[in-house]
Design an enzyme around this catalytic site. Structure first.
Site, PDB file in Angstrom:
ATOM      1  CE  LYS A   1      -3.740  -2.613   1.985  1.00 20.81           C
ATOM      2  NZ  LYS A   1      -4.445  -3.116   3.169  1.00 20.81           N
TER       3      LYS A   1
ATOM      4  CD  GLN B   1      -3.379  -4.680   6.321  1.00 22.52           C
ATOM      5  OE1 GLN B   1      -3.308  -3.722   5.556  1.00 22.52           O
ATOM      6  NE2 GLN B   1      -3.926  -5.831   5.952  1.00 22.52           N
TER       7      GLN B   1
ATOM      8  CG  ASP C   1      -9.829  -0.921   4.087  1.00 24.33           C
ATOM      9  OD1 ASP C   1      -9.539  -1.217   2.906  1.00 24.33           O
ATOM     10  OD2 ASP C   1      -9.168  -1.274   5.069  1.00 24.33           O
TER      11      ASP C   1
END
Ligand code: NAD
Length: 278
Positions: free
Chosen positions: A52, A96, A119
């Protein structure tokens, strides 16, 4: 002959488009900043976080890395998320997953401000997807739709079957296929006569989390197969939820593992970051 849906190539195209958009936004005095929080040092998570950060650097998005120790408490993590929610410089926040067991993942996700939830896991964004209003769409399912569209595969009117009903893949991809006017059936661990249903699919999305679960006996001749799974087989080679060797010759198009759905997840995360500023 079947088509291999090349996620590496398509994700690169998307990243290149985003790089141009980001440069134009910068010229307009607008910058993009993604905060990435990792708790603990799970090796797989470190690889994902690294990918990322690399993608951010490529596109021209600033990334802030927060690497917290394994023993971080719920309150400490929530305090950081709230601080980033209030920080005007930060456009996107990514925590995460998975998180260590002392932390309630759901509370963390719901604490991220919906307008920074790149997300797409926050209930507000999931609800927006459900009723068809604007919001961030979670990255893996969003990437699957891009793979289909950019490979010239028609979804409208097609019989779409999804194996899996998780919040991060199965449910959102089902809603997205419906939004694209597919006729959608969701299968799960309690589904009876699974193969009878999957054999009707024009488009079969497999997110079952079991290595090589699907073979040629699950599909209709000429179906499109999207494999979301990522595993290592007995020889430590990456494989998916679909047995590629057995299944591919019976499809019209199929995603490989690696190089199919996987690279799209990061590309769509970048897409969400850019659109948060646009
Ligand atoms: P999950 O374990 O949360 O969900 C699996 C789903 O499969 C469940 O809904 C369950 O009901 C269903 N299922 C289990 N056994 C079944 C059976 N015998 N018959 C029918 N359905 C059954 O998994 P997930 O988080 O949705 O992920 C699925 C796979 O995708 C995993 O391999 C995961 O690693 C992978 N994944 C990949 C990406 C990516 O970026 N490529 C992102 C997320 C997940």
């Amino acid at each position: 002959m079947y088509q291999i849906i090349d996620g590496k190539k398509i994700s690169q195209e998307i990243k290149d488009e985003l790089k141009e958009k980001t440069a134009a936004l910068k010229a307009d005095g607008k910058s993009i900043c993604l905060a990435v929080i990792q708790v603990g040092s799970d090796p797989a998570s470190s690889v994902y976080v690294g990918n990322k950060k690399k993608a951010c650097a490529y596109i021209g998005i600033e990334s802030l890395a927060y690497e917290l120790p394994e023993e971080t408490t719920q309150d400490e993590l929530l305090a950081l998320v709230r601080r980033l929610n209030d920080d005007d410089k930060v456009n996107g926040i990514l925590v995460q997953l998975p998180l260590p067991k002392q932390i309630d993942e759901n509370e963390v996700i719901q604490t991220i401000a919906p307008e920074k939830d790149v997300d797409g896991f926050n209930e507000k964004n999931v609800g927006a997807l459900c009723v068809g209003s604007k919001g961030f769409v979670s990255c893996t399912p969003f990437g699957i739709i891009q793979l289909l569209k950019r490979s010239g595969i028609e979804i409208s009117g097609k019989r779409c079957v999804v194996i899996g009903r998780s919040n991060i893949v199965g449910k959102p991809i089902s809603l997205l296929l419906l939004r694209e006017n597919g006729t959608v059936t969701i299968c799960h661990s309690r589904t009876e006569n699974l193969k009878e249903i999957t054999r009707q699919a024009d488009i079969l999305v497999v997110a079952v989390g079991k290595p090589k679960f699907v073979d040629e006996t699950f599909i209709k001749e000429g179906a499109v197969v999207i494999d979301v799974g990522i595993h290592r087989d007995a020889n430590n080679k990456l494989c998916g939820d679909v047995d590629f060797e057995k299944t591919a010759p019976h499809t019209s198009a199929i995603t490989p593992v690696p190089g199919g759905v996987g690279p799209m997840t990061v590309a769509m995360l970048m897409y969400n970051c850019v659109s948060s500023v646009e």
